[in-house]
Design a protein around this motif. Structure first.
Motif, PDB file in Angstrom:
ATOM      1  N   THR A   2       0.825  -1.198   0.000  1.00 36.25           N
ATOM      2  CA  THR A   2       0.000   0.000   0.000  1.00 36.25           C
ATOM      3  C   THR A   2       0.858   1.247   0.000  1.00 36.25           C
ATOM      4  OG1 THR A   2      -0.081   0.129   2.400  1.00 36.25           O
ATOM      5  CG2 THR A   2      -1.775  -1.213   1.316  1.00 36.25           C
ATOM      6  N   GLU A   3       0.257   2.346  -0.348  1.00 35.52           N
ATOM      7  CA  GLU A   3       0.948   3.638  -0.344  1.00 35.52           C
ATOM      8  C   GLU A   3       1.552   3.911   1.034  1.00 35.52           C
ATOM      9  OE1 GLU A   3       2.113   7.494  -1.762  1.00 35.52           O
ATOM     10  OE2 GLU A   3       1.416   5.751  -2.846  1.00 35.52           O
ATOM     11  N   ARG A  11       7.676   7.412  -2.352  1.00 30.57           N
ATOM     12  CA  ARG A  11       6.451   8.227  -2.440  1.00 30.57           C
ATOM     13  C   ARG A  11       6.722   9.518  -3.196  1.00 30.57           C
ATOM     14  NH1 ARG A  11       4.017   6.853   3.127  1.00 30.57           N
ATOM     15  NH2 ARG A  11       6.048   7.590   3.719  1.00 30.57           N
ATOM     16  N   ASP A  21       0.201   5.021  -7.709  1.00 29.63           N
ATOM     17  CA  ASP A  21       0.751   3.881  -6.974  1.00 29.63           C
ATOM     18  C   ASP A  21       1.856   3.236  -7.799  1.00 29.63           C
ATOM     19  OD1 ASP A  21      -0.412   1.895  -8.814  1.00 29.63           O
ATOM     20  OD2 ASP A  21      -2.320   2.300  -7.829  1.00 29.63           O
ATOM     21  N   GLY A  24       0.809   2.458 -11.250  1.00 30.83           N
ATOM     22  CA  GLY A  24      -0.003   3.490 -11.870  1.00 30.83           C
ATOM     23  C   GLY A  24       0.399   3.752 -13.313  1.00 30.83           C
TER      24      GLY A  24
END
Length: 154
Positions: A2-3, A11, A21, A24
């Protein structure tokens, strides 16, 4: 992953390139791993792979991150992707591989690493062309000929 599980550097990379993400799409099928590969950012690529980036993702042209590493002639990135298990012989919709691209675009550093990693020199495009047929520079031609000779003698 997960982020929330990503480190600050990863990030920041994702945000700076407009990715939601690790898998993405910033448009035209460009993924974070492809972006890192194109830029030769090996540590970012390794972090993306560890976070679940898909090695088999394809952009709008049907090419993987390995192809984009070759665009930048990033030998270390080719090594990192090969070590992660990317398909060295992935063919796009025209049957071209990263090896064929590297040979045809005169990218000797990437070409040498693909050969060393075991990319298939005998694969043909839809037009029946191999990387050897497509070699655009004497250096690339010699790399391909040398490897082909080594296989014949080995």
């Amino acid at each position: 992953m997960t982020e929330a599980g990503l480190d600050d550097g990863l990030r920041a990379f994702l945000a700076s390139h407009g990715f939601a993400d690790v898998n993405g799409d910033a448009g035209a099928g460009l993924t974070p791993l492809m972006q890192a590969s194109l830029a030769g950012e090996c540590e970012v690529a390794r972090a993306l792979i560890a976070a679940g980036a898909k090695l088999d993702a394809r952009n709008g042209d049907g090419n993987t991150a390995l192809w984009l590493a070759c665009v930048g002639d990033h030998a270390a990135m080719v090594d990192a992707l090969a070590a992660a298990g990317i398909d060295l012989d992935s063919q796009n919709e025209n049957g071209f591989t990263a090896l064929m691209y590297a040979a045809s675009a005169g990218k000797p550093a990437a070409l040498a690493r693909l050969i060393a990693a075991g990319a298939n020199l005998a694969l043909e495009s839809q037009d029946g062309l191999t990387a050897l047929d497509l070699a655009a520079s004497l250096e690339c031609l010699n790399l391909l000929r040398g490897r082909r000779g080594a296989r014949a003698n080995g």
